[in-house]
Write a protein that holds these residues in place. Structure first.
Motif, PDB file in Angstrom:
ATOM      1  N   ASP A 100       0.817  -1.213   0.000  1.00 56.30           N
ATOM      2  CA  ASP A 100       0.000   0.000   0.000  1.00 56.30           C
ATOM      3  C   ASP A 100       0.850   1.262   0.000  1.00 56.30           C
ATOM      4  N   ILE A 101       2.036   1.196   0.616  1.00 58.98           N
ATOM      5  CA  ILE A 101       2.901   2.375   0.670  1.00 58.98           C
ATOM      6  C   ILE A 101       3.320   2.798  -0.735  1.00 58.98           C
ATOM      7  N   LEU A 102       3.687   1.829  -1.567  1.00 60.08           N
ATOM      8  CA  LEU A 102       4.075   2.162  -2.939  1.00 60.08           C
ATOM      9  C   LEU A 102       2.848   2.452  -3.794  1.00 60.08           C
ATOM     10  N   GLU A 103       1.839   1.625  -3.700  1.00 60.33           N
ATOM     11  CA  GLU A 103       0.646   1.804  -4.534  1.00 60.33           C
ATOM     12  C   GLU A 103       0.011   3.168  -4.319  1.00 60.33           C
ATOM     13  N   SER A 104       0.004   3.656  -3.088  1.00 63.61           N
ATOM     14  CA  SER A 104      -0.670   4.926  -2.778  1.00 63.61           C
ATOM     15  C   SER A 104      -0.051   6.102  -3.521  1.00 63.61           C
ATOM     16  N   GLN A 105       1.194   5.939  -3.963  1.00 66.77           N
ATOM     17  CA  GLN A 105       1.864   7.006  -4.694  1.00 66.77           C
ATOM     18  C   GLN A 105       1.500   7.023  -6.176  1.00 66.77           C
ATOM     19  N   TYR A 106       0.707   6.033  -6.619  1.00 67.43           N
ATOM     20  CA  TYR A 106       0.338   5.925  -8.025  1.00 67.43           C
ATOM     21  C   TYR A 106      -1.171   5.870  -8.258  1.00 67.43           C
ATOM     22  N   ARG A 107      -1.973   5.848  -7.212  1.00 70.03           N
ATOM     23  CA  ARG A 107      -3.408   5.621  -7.392  1.00 70.03           C
ATOM     24  C   ARG A 107      -4.140   6.772  -8.054  1.00 70.03           C
ATOM     25  N   HIS A 108      -3.489   7.925  -8.160  1.00 67.13           N
ATOM     26  CA  HIS A 108      -4.114   9.031  -8.896  1.00 67.13           C
ATOM     27  C   HIS A 108      -4.038   8.803 -10.403  1.00 67.13           C
ATOM     28  N   ILE A 109      -3.306   7.767 -10.817  1.00 64.51           N
ATOM     29  CA  ILE A 109      -3.153   7.414 -12.229  1.00 64.51           C
ATOM     30  C   ILE A 109      -3.897   6.104 -12.474  1.00 64.51           C
ATOM     31  N   PRO A 110      -4.697   5.991 -13.528  1.00 61.44           N
ATOM     32  CA  PRO A 110      -5.342   4.709 -13.826  1.00 61.44           C
ATOM     33  C   PRO A 110      -4.301   3.606 -13.961  1.00 61.44           C
ATOM     34  N   PRO A 111      -4.599   2.387 -13.501  1.00 64.08           N
ATOM     35  CA  PRO A 111      -3.603   1.306 -13.536  1.00 64.08           C
ATOM     36  C   PRO A 111      -2.956   1.102 -14.902  1.00 64.08           C
ATOM     37  N   ALA A 112      -3.740   1.213 -15.978  1.00 64.76           N
ATOM     38  CA  ALA A 112      -3.190   0.984 -17.325  1.00 64.76           C
ATOM     39  C   ALA A 112      -2.188   2.054 -17.734  1.00 64.76           C
ATOM     40  N   ASP A 113      -2.257   3.228 -17.100  1.00 67.78           N
ATOM     41  CA  ASP A 113      -1.359   4.334 -17.430  1.00 67.78           C
ATOM     42  C   ASP A 113      -0.294   4.563 -16.369  1.00 67.78           C
ATOM     43  N   SER A 114      -0.294   3.743 -15.342  1.00 64.80           N
ATOM     44  CA  SER A 114       0.642   3.935 -14.237  1.00 64.80           C
ATOM     45  C   SER A 114       1.990   3.299 -14.557  1.00 64.80           C
ATOM     46  N   PRO A 115       3.092   3.980 -14.261  1.00 61.85           N
ATOM     47  CA  PRO A 115       4.419   3.394 -14.494  1.00 61.85           C
ATOM     48  C   PRO A 115       4.774   2.284 -13.507  1.00 61.85           C
ATOM     49  N   VAL A 116       4.003   2.155 -12.447  1.00 66.89           N
ATOM     50  CA  VAL A 116       4.014   0.947 -11.611  1.00 66.89           C
ATOM     51  C   VAL A 116       2.609   0.385 -11.679  1.00 66.89           C
ATOM     52  N   THR A 117       2.483  -0.820 -12.230  1.00 65.73           N
ATOM     53  CA  THR A 117       1.165  -1.403 -12.448  1.00 65.73           C
ATOM     54  C   THR A 117       0.636  -1.970 -11.128  1.00 65.73           C
ATOM     55  N   TYR A 118      -0.418  -1.381 -10.632  1.00 57.63           N
ATOM     56  CA  TYR A 118      -1.002  -1.842  -9.371  1.00 57.63           C
ATOM     57  C   TYR A 118      -2.366  -2.484  -9.633  1.00 57.63           C
ATOM     58  N   PRO A 119      -2.873  -3.302  -8.712  1.00 54.08           N
ATOM     59  CA  PRO A 119      -2.285  -3.648  -7.416  1.00 54.08           C
ATOM     60  C   PRO A 119      -1.121  -4.621  -7.545  1.00 54.08           C
ATOM     61  N   LEU A 120      -0.209  -4.525  -6.590  1.00 53.79           N
ATOM     62  CA  LEU A 120       0.925  -5.443  -6.544  1.00 53.79           C
ATOM     63  C   LEU A 120       0.458  -6.772  -5.953  1.00 53.79           C
ATOM     64  N   ARG A 121       0.821  -7.870  -6.609  1.00 58.17           N
ATOM     65  CA  ARG A 121       0.400  -9.210  -6.194  1.00 58.17           C
ATOM     66  C   ARG A 121       1.622 -10.001  -5.728  1.00 58.17           C
ATOM     67  N   PRO A 122       1.593 -10.525  -4.484  1.00 61.35           N
ATOM     68  CA  PRO A 122       2.754 -11.261  -3.983  1.00 61.35           C
ATOM     69  C   PRO A 122       3.207 -12.411  -4.871  1.00 61.35           C
ATOM     70  N   HIS A 123       2.264 -13.156  -5.476  1.00 57.96           N
ATOM     71  CA  HIS A 123       2.670 -14.263  -6.335  1.00 57.96           C
ATOM     72  C   HIS A 123       3.477 -13.763  -7.541  1.00 57.96           C
ATOM     73  N   LYS A 124       3.131 -12.585  -8.044  1.00 56.10           N
ATOM     74  CA  LYS A 124       3.878 -12.029  -9.167  1.00 56.10           C
ATOM     75  C   LYS A 124       5.208 -11.447  -8.711  1.00 56.10           C
ATOM     76  N   ILE A 125       5.236 -10.870  -7.528  1.00 58.96           N
ATOM     77  CA  ILE A 125       6.491 -10.359  -6.975  1.00 58.96           C
ATOM     78  C   ILE A 125       7.494 -11.498  -6.821  1.00 58.96           C
ATOM     79  N   ALA A 126       7.002 -12.669  -6.410  1.00 60.48           N
ATOM     80  CA  ALA A 126       7.872 -13.823  -6.164  1.00 60.48           C
ATOM     81  C   ALA A 126       8.329 -14.522  -7.438  1.00 60.48           C
ATOM     82  N   ALA A 127       7.715 -14.211  -8.588  1.00 58.03           N
ATOM     83  CA  ALA A 127       8.087 -14.825  -9.868  1.00 58.03           C
ATOM     84  C   ALA A 127       9.185 -13.984 -10.507  1.00 58.03           C
ATOM     85  N   THR A 128      10.372 -14.554 -10.651  1.00 57.24           N
ATOM     86  CA  THR A 128      11.529 -13.773 -11.081  1.00 57.24           C
ATOM     87  C   THR A 128      12.229 -14.430 -12.270  1.00 57.24           C
ATOM     88  N   SER A 129      12.972 -13.627 -13.003  1.00 58.43           N
ATOM     89  CA  SER A 129      13.633 -14.100 -14.219  1.00 58.43           C
ATOM     90  C   SER A 129      14.972 -14.770 -13.950  1.00 58.43           C
TER      91      SER A 129
END
Length: 332
Positions: free
Chosen positions: A274-303
């Motif tokens: 929420d700390i990071l997401e709150s800095q982007y919520r004034h921007i629609p998710p599709a236009d946000s440079p950080v795509t929110y909401p952040l999902r732990p399963h996706k955070i844990a998936a790494t290259s």
């Protein structure tokens, strides 16, 4: 109870130029680590470019944690497929993936009547392309020039047609020239930024899909992935646009990062979104440079493979799909 450190630490991280998303992510992590660490802990974020400078800084021990863009190119480096010629890239470890839906796209002024790369090669127009530096550090530049080469329109080819290139570092100095008479075409990413909207408002642009053969060659050589951009992303698209995937930020370290620190960082990424997401919520998710909401399963998936402490946190909390990373999944 939240994960905490029981000893003071001094941590150096590397973000971006100092004004964009990577620095903001570093600030979020630093603030939470400060709160979860004993008195005497110190945190610093160095300016960087989010490319191979971050890889070098971590492997050389100048910083302990950094961000690299796009996340998928981490696999290219880790597997020795190019970008970096270092022999110690096998020491890289992931802490998590932060989401940004993005793609590398090519657009040219519609007045040229070019709607495909086949058209471009056949018509051989004299045009000026604005794109990124291919200096070995900037990943947009590295990918752009490789895609041009594989598409049969390398920089030298464009110049042989009477055209030229304008080279820059970031979206704010690369996309705007095409909205004026300075450039006729753009090859860049950051598709969610206002720079693309301003360009499309200034003139009609034709977006050229990358050819199947080129994307297949990029996947075979570099392990890069293709992506389809929805038709409503840019004005006048007749349908989904086939592009090169340029998504996500890889948060990473070296294999000697202490396990307890990696564990706490992973917990911060998943438990304080929420700390990071709150800095982007004034921007629609599709236009946000950080795509929110952040999902732990996706955070844990790494290259690339996860750091041991981060892997333990994700597994304990059910966020990890075995194998432990996308790198492992794609290698099996």
């Amino acid at each position: 109870m939240e994960a905490r450190l029981d000893r003071p630490i001094t941590l150096h991280m590397m973000g971006d130029w100092g004004i964009a998303n990577l620095h903001r992510i570093c600030g979020w992590i630093s603030a939470e680590l400060w709160r979860r660490s004993p008195p005497g802990s110190k945190f610093a974020t160095w300016a960087g470019r989010g490319g191979t400078d971050a890889i070098d800084a971590v492997l050389d021990g100048d910083v302990q944690i950094a961000l690299f863009v796009p996340a998928g190119f981490g696999r290219t480096i880790f597997e020795g497929r190019g970008i970096s010629g270092r022999k110690d890239v096998g020491r890289l470890r992931a802490l998590g993936t932060l989401p940004q839906d993005d793609a590398l796209v090519f657009a040219i002024d519609a007045r040229f009547g070019v709607k495909s790369f086949a058209d471009l090669r056949a018509k051989r127009p004299a045009f000026t392309l604005s794109t990124a530096f291919d200096d070995g550090v900037n990943m947009t530049g590295f990918a752009s020039h490789r895609m041009l080469e594989m598409s049969g329109v390398a920089a030298a080819t464009i110049e042989s047609w009477g055209g030229g290139l304008i080279l820059g570092e970031a979206p704010w100095d690369t996309i705007p020239p095409a909205a004026t008479a300075k450039a006729d075409a753009v090859l860049f990413e950051a598709i969610m930024t206002p720079y693309w909207r301003d360009l499309c408002a200034a003139k009609k642009m034709n977006f050229l899909p990358f050819e199947d053969s080129v994307l297949s060659a990029a996947e075979a050589k570099f392990a890069w992935q293709r992506v389809n951009i929805s038709a409503d992303r840019f004005p006048g698209l007749p349908g989904p646009l086939q592009a090169l995937n340029f998504s996500d930020f890889l948060l990473f370290c070296r294999d000697d990062l202490p396990d307890d620190l990696a564990y706490v960082v992973a917990s911060i990424l998943c438990e304080t979104t929420d700390i990071l997401e709150s800095q982007y919520r004034h921007i629609p998710p599709a236009d946000s440079p950080v795509t929110y909401p952040l999902r732990p399963h996706k955070i844990a998936a790494t290259s690339i493979p996860l750091a041991a402490g981060a892997q333990r946190y994700y597994r304990e909390n059910g966020f990890l799909k075995e194998p432990a990373s996308l790198h492992a999944q794609q290698s099996n």
